[in-house]
Design an enzyme around this catalytic site. Structure first.
Site, PDB file in Angstrom:
ATOM      1  N   PHE A   1     -38.688   9.564  15.882  1.00 41.59           N
ATOM      2  CA  PHE A   1     -38.425   8.401  16.740  1.00 41.59           C
ATOM      3  C   PHE A   1     -37.194   8.571  17.616  1.00 41.59           C
ATOM      4  CE2 PHE A   1     -40.134   6.895  12.565  1.00 41.59           C
ATOM      5  CZ  PHE A   1     -41.456   6.810  12.980  1.00 41.59           C
TER       6      PHE A   1
ATOM      7  N   GLY B   1     -45.733  13.474  13.467  1.00 40.23           N
ATOM      8  CA  GLY B   1     -46.623  12.480  12.864  1.00 40.23           C
ATOM      9  C   GLY B   1     -47.503  11.855  13.928  1.00 40.23           C
TER      10      GLY B   1
ATOM     11  N   GLY C   1     -44.284  15.232  25.363  1.00 39.95           N
ATOM     12  CA  GLY C   1     -44.837  16.330  24.572  1.00 39.95           C
ATOM     13  C   GLY C   1     -46.242  16.744  24.961  1.00 39.95           C
TER      14      GLY C   1
ATOM     15  N   PRO D   1     -58.824   9.745  21.886  1.00 40.07           N
ATOM     16  CA  PRO D   1     -58.729   8.281  21.715  1.00 40.07           C
ATOM     17  C   PRO D   1     -58.401   7.853  20.287  1.00 40.07           C
ATOM     18  CG  PRO D   1     -60.957   8.948  22.425  1.00 40.07           C
ATOM     19  CD  PRO D   1     -60.122  10.185  22.419  1.00 40.07           C
TER      20      PRO D   1
ATOM     21  N   THR E   1     -56.230   9.502  18.031  1.00 36.48           N
ATOM     22  CA  THR E   1     -54.783   9.590  17.798  1.00 36.48           C
ATOM     23  C   THR E   1     -54.025   8.692  18.778  1.00 36.48           C
ATOM     24  OG1 THR E   1     -54.747  11.594  19.149  1.00 36.48           O
ATOM     25  CG2 THR E   1     -54.800  11.894  16.774  1.00 36.48           C
TER      26      THR E   1
ATOM     27  N   GLN F   1     -51.297   5.901  17.900  1.00 30.98           N
ATOM     28  CA  GLN F   1     -49.945   5.876  18.473  1.00 30.98           C
ATOM     29  C   GLN F   1     -49.611   4.494  19.024  1.00 30.98           C
ATOM     30  OE1 GLN F   1     -47.405   7.592  18.153  1.00 30.98           O
ATOM     31  NE2 GLN F   1     -47.139   8.982  19.856  1.00 30.98           N
TER      32      GLN F   1
ATOM     33  N   LYS G   1     -50.244  10.726  30.899  1.00 32.09           N
ATOM     34  CA  LYS G   1     -49.029   9.983  31.215  1.00 32.09           C
ATOM     35  C   LYS G   1     -48.096   9.770  30.022  1.00 32.09           C
ATOM     36  CE  LYS G   1     -49.398   6.955  34.895  1.00 32.09           C
ATOM     37  NZ  LYS G   1     -49.917   5.702  35.489  1.00 32.09           N
ATOM     38  N   GLY G   2     -48.543  10.078  28.829  1.00 31.71           N
ATOM     39  CA  GLY G   2     -47.609   9.949  27.704  1.00 31.71           C
ATOM     40  C   GLY G   2     -47.630   8.555  27.113  1.00 31.71           C
TER      41      GLY G   2
ATOM     42  N   GLU H   1     -44.171   6.299  23.484  1.00 34.96           N
ATOM     43  CA  GLU H   1     -43.210   5.198  23.448  1.00 34.96           C
ATOM     44  C   GLU H   1     -43.702   3.938  24.142  1.00 34.96           C
ATOM     45  OE1 GLU H   1     -39.047   7.286  23.693  1.00 34.96           O
ATOM     46  OE2 GLU H   1     -40.602   8.576  24.480  1.00 34.96           O
TER      47      GLU H   1
HETATM   48 MO1  MOS Z   1     -38.093   9.562  21.749  1.00 35.82          MO
HETATM   49  S1  MOS Z   1     -36.663   8.135  21.479  1.00 35.82           S
HETATM   50  O1  MOS Z   1     -37.557  10.196  23.209  1.00 35.82           O
HETATM   51  O2  MOS Z   1     -38.058  10.633  20.469  1.00 35.82           O
END
Ligand code: MOS
Length: 734
Positions: free
Chosen positions: A244, A471, A513, A627, A629, A633, A696-697, A700
């Protein structure tokens, strides 16, 4: 297909199950501290009892007398180290101070000794037998404490504040204005896997087993502190039990463990205790926001001002801001925002999931709801009137922006139309019912990354990339991408990660990532297909013929991904751990992922207990690689969002600038009983400009906006506006 693994929609990959699922449920997945190491000695930290002052004396004799104790390392006998280079200065560390550098104490929980013994129990006992005497100075703990020092972020960290148009004229033109202050508290990551380091020397080569989100960062950072060549350091971690953001920076302990192992000619393992995990790595700093919005009668915003204060350490400069991203959210014709850091006697903060967006969007989206209320407008319509396709401040158009599509899909699924806009008007027995919504967003960035792909005529492929599975499902997402690019069955793909001897993947933070590592994998696959003169749809016989023509049983290629528009045109930064993030508000295109979150809350009419029976999130985030995972998330993000709205809060003893609830019993997280229906909707979106894989990620995205949606729903249920997180019963009763 099932709810957990929906059939792929437009621009979605296959919902393959996690490739590491079996290893994890069988207990076979090995985390860094689980790696067996022969003849290992155990470390235990002694940490400062005061937040500010000087060590005046230390008695280590009693500790050294404990049977099995091999070493008590303090500032008096610590071997030489070079001070680390922190993130803020382009380095990899949390702080600029070397551990055990001297008697000076700058925050509570600072490491004052490392005890090493034959057993964990002996090390712990010895640590508790150590006596440390301090000359205490009055610490400044947080906002409002005497002795804090405030600086403009634009000066301290050379981050320009967003400015646009004539703000005075904008407010003068407004028919309705809203001004209020919003606040978010200190939070801690509390990954279930504790922070840990095992250091093993083999001659002049160091192997570290440590949960890290950034193998190359740790490798380069530790080499710099120890004064050795980066290639003499190898970092391993096949799996992480959550991170995190808390495992991104190089912490203070690692170099000490490496020094102790070298001195003892013996491997040393240190696992922090849970309370030490509150002070050795960083935390999410508390923030304060003053937001002013002006709008015309028709709801069009005429001016936006966002003044942010965030807490940081006395000597370390960690800067989050986020006002620049908030200023890009809507069609603001005039913007005047400022960001300041407030220095106190606290440990350096660090990244925590959605570092700038979580606090800034809580503030902005609460203010948007309040403004909609003042205008007598539906909150979704208010956002529609102010939707935009470009960032007004920079003028850069969005590469794609599906915000209103998310609102429409989410509203339909949630049943927003059933909401009576009058606060306090909906009730179910003893419970007041509220509906709230808010925007979720996260900048889409990438950073340079390198991956190697091997593809053989037996049909099997291997991906090598020094990235990490925290994870979130990175092994699986990379499997999806490789299989898709080569046109092979995912069962025939093996992904190897978690070893700094592999090519440098991206830092697994900032939601970069999948897009960055995936782009490198795609580039490697493209080269393989070019060498074989096939495309992903080639049949088995075409592939056999292609391998025959190529005269090889196995082909290996490297993909070197550098984001378009990066200043450094090579992947050098990936090797040297000096990454350049391109995206968000920084490039020729504005790149963000979006979502709309809808929450139903029930507030008990008498006790004011708050429950969240359901939450719906609709997200547009480019290509969804997997879709299954992805859903997981985003669900996890929204669950965290509910926790941060209602529970999460690190309490500070203001007299001593120390944390009070530094354990999982008193630091409240959302648990099963707090969560009921969580619905994730994918809104189809294509973004060919973001990066080669169009991703696009979403790491978060999910927890941004949730807290505002809950706060807005609580207001709708009760008529009471809570502007400081978390929304606890005491705030609703008074
Ligand atoms: Mo995230 S807070 O950039 O691991």
């Amino acid at each position: 297909m099932s709810e957990a693994a929906p059939a792929p929609g437009p621009n979605q990959g296959q919902p393959i199950p996690r490739v590491d699922a079996r290893a994890k449920v069988m207990g076979q997945a090995r985390y860094a501290a689980d790696v067996p190491v022969a003849n290992v000695a155990y470390g235990y930290l002694v940490t400062s009892e005061i937040a500010r002052g000087t060590i005046t004396g230390m008695d280590t004799a009693a500790a050294e007398a404990v049977p099995g104790v091999r070493l008590v390392m303090t500032h008096r006998n610590r071997p030489k180290l070079t001070a680390p280079k922190p993130f803020a200065m382009g380095g990899t560390s949390l702080t600029a101070s070397a551990p055990l550098a001297g008697p000076r104490i700058s925050h509570h929980g600072q490491i004052v000794a490392l005890v090493v013994a034959d057993s964990f129990e002996a090390a712990r006992e010895a640590a508790h037998r150590m006596t440390v005497r301090y000359r205490r100075e009055e610490p400044s703990s947080t906002f409002g404490s005497p002795g804090t020092k405030t600086e403009l972020t634009s000066v301290a960290a050379k981050r320009p504040d967003p400015k646009l148009g004539d703000i005075a004229k904008g407010f003068a033109a407004a028919a309705v204005t809203h001004e209020a202050e919003y606040a978010t508290p200190t939070q801690h990551h509390n990954a279930i896997e504790l922070h840990a380091t095992t250091a093993v020397w083999n001659g002049d080569e160091l192997t570290l087993y440590e949960p890290s989100q950034w193998l190359y960062g740790l490798k380069n950072g530790i080499a710099q502190q120890l004064g050795i060549e980066p290639d003499k350091v190898r970092v391993r971690n096949d799996f992480l039990g959550g991170a995190f953001g808390g495992k991104a920076a190089v912490g203070s302990r690692t170099a000490l463990v490496a020094l102790a192992a070298r001195q003892l000619s013996r491997p040393v393992k240190l696992v922090l205790t849970r309370d030490q995990c509150f002070v050795e790595p960083g935390h999410r700093q508390e923030t304060r926001h003053r937001i002013s919005i002006g709008a015309a009668k028709d709801g069009r915003i005429t001016a936006y001002k966002h003044d942010l204060d965030e807490l940081t350490a006395r000597d370390d400069t960690f800067v989050n801001t986020g006002v620049e991203n908030a200023a890009a959210m809507y069609n603001f014709p005039a913007v005047a925002s400022t960001a300041r850091i407030v220095r106190a006697d606290r440990h350096a903060p660090c990244f925590m999931r959605s570092p700038p967006e979580f606090p800034c969007m809580y503030a902005l989206e609460s203010a948007m709801d309040e403004m909609a209320g003042k205008l007598g407008m539906d909150p979704i319509e208010f956002r529609r009137v102010n939707d935009t396709k470009k960032n007004n401040v920079t003028g850069a158009p969005y590469s794609s922006r599906g915000l209103m599509e998310c609102y429409d899909a989410g509203a339909a699924a949630f049943g927003w139309a059933k909401r009576n806009p009058e606060p306090g008007s909906m009730r179910r027995g003893e419970w007041l019912v509220g509906y709230g919504c808010a925007t979720a967003t996260y900048p889409t960035s990438t950073t340079s990354a390198v991956a190697r792909v091997r593809y053989g005529q037996d049909g099997r492929a291997e991906v090598h990339i020094a990235a990490h599975d925290l994870g979130q499902g990175a092994y699986t997402a990379y499997t999806n991408i490789c299989a898709e690019q080569l046109g092979i069955d995912p069962d025939n793909v093996t992904v190897r990660m978690g070893d700094s001897r592999l090519p440098p993947g991206p830092i697994m933070g900032g939601s970069v990532g999948t897009a960055s590592g995936g782009s490198a994998i795609k580039l490697a696959c493209d080269k393989i297909k070019a060498r074989l003169a096939i495309d992903a749809r080639a049949s088995a016989s075409q592939r056999r013929a292609a391998f025959g023509r190529a005269g090889a049983a196995v082909l290996e290629e490297q993909g070197d991904y550098v984001p378009e528009g990066a200043k450094t045109k090579t992947t050098e930064g990936a090797y040297k751990a000096t990454p350049e993030f391109v995206g968000g508000t920084t490039g020729a295109k504005t790149m963000f992922a979006f979502g709309a979150e809808f929450v139903e809350v029930h507030v008990h009419a008498r006790t004011r207990e708050v429950r969240v029976p359901r939450i719906t999130g609709a997200f547009a985030a480019g290509r969804i690689v997997n879709p299954r995972t992805a859903r997981s998330q985003l669900m996890g993000g929204m669950i965290w969002g509910i926790g941060s709205a209602l529970h999460e809060f690190t309490e500070i003893d203001k007299r001593e600038a120390r944390y009070v609830n530094d354990n999982l019993a008193e630091y409240l997280l959302a648990v099963n009983a707090d969560i009921r229906d969580v619905d994730v909707i994918f809104v189809p979106e294509e973004d060919a400009e973001a990066n080669p894989v169009g991703v696009k990620g979403i790491g978060e995205l999910g927890n941004v906006g949730t807290a505002a949606a809950v706060a807005n729903a609580v207001y709708h249920a009760t008529g009471k506006r809570i502007r400081e997180l978390p929304i606890t019963v005491d705030k609703l009763i008074v």
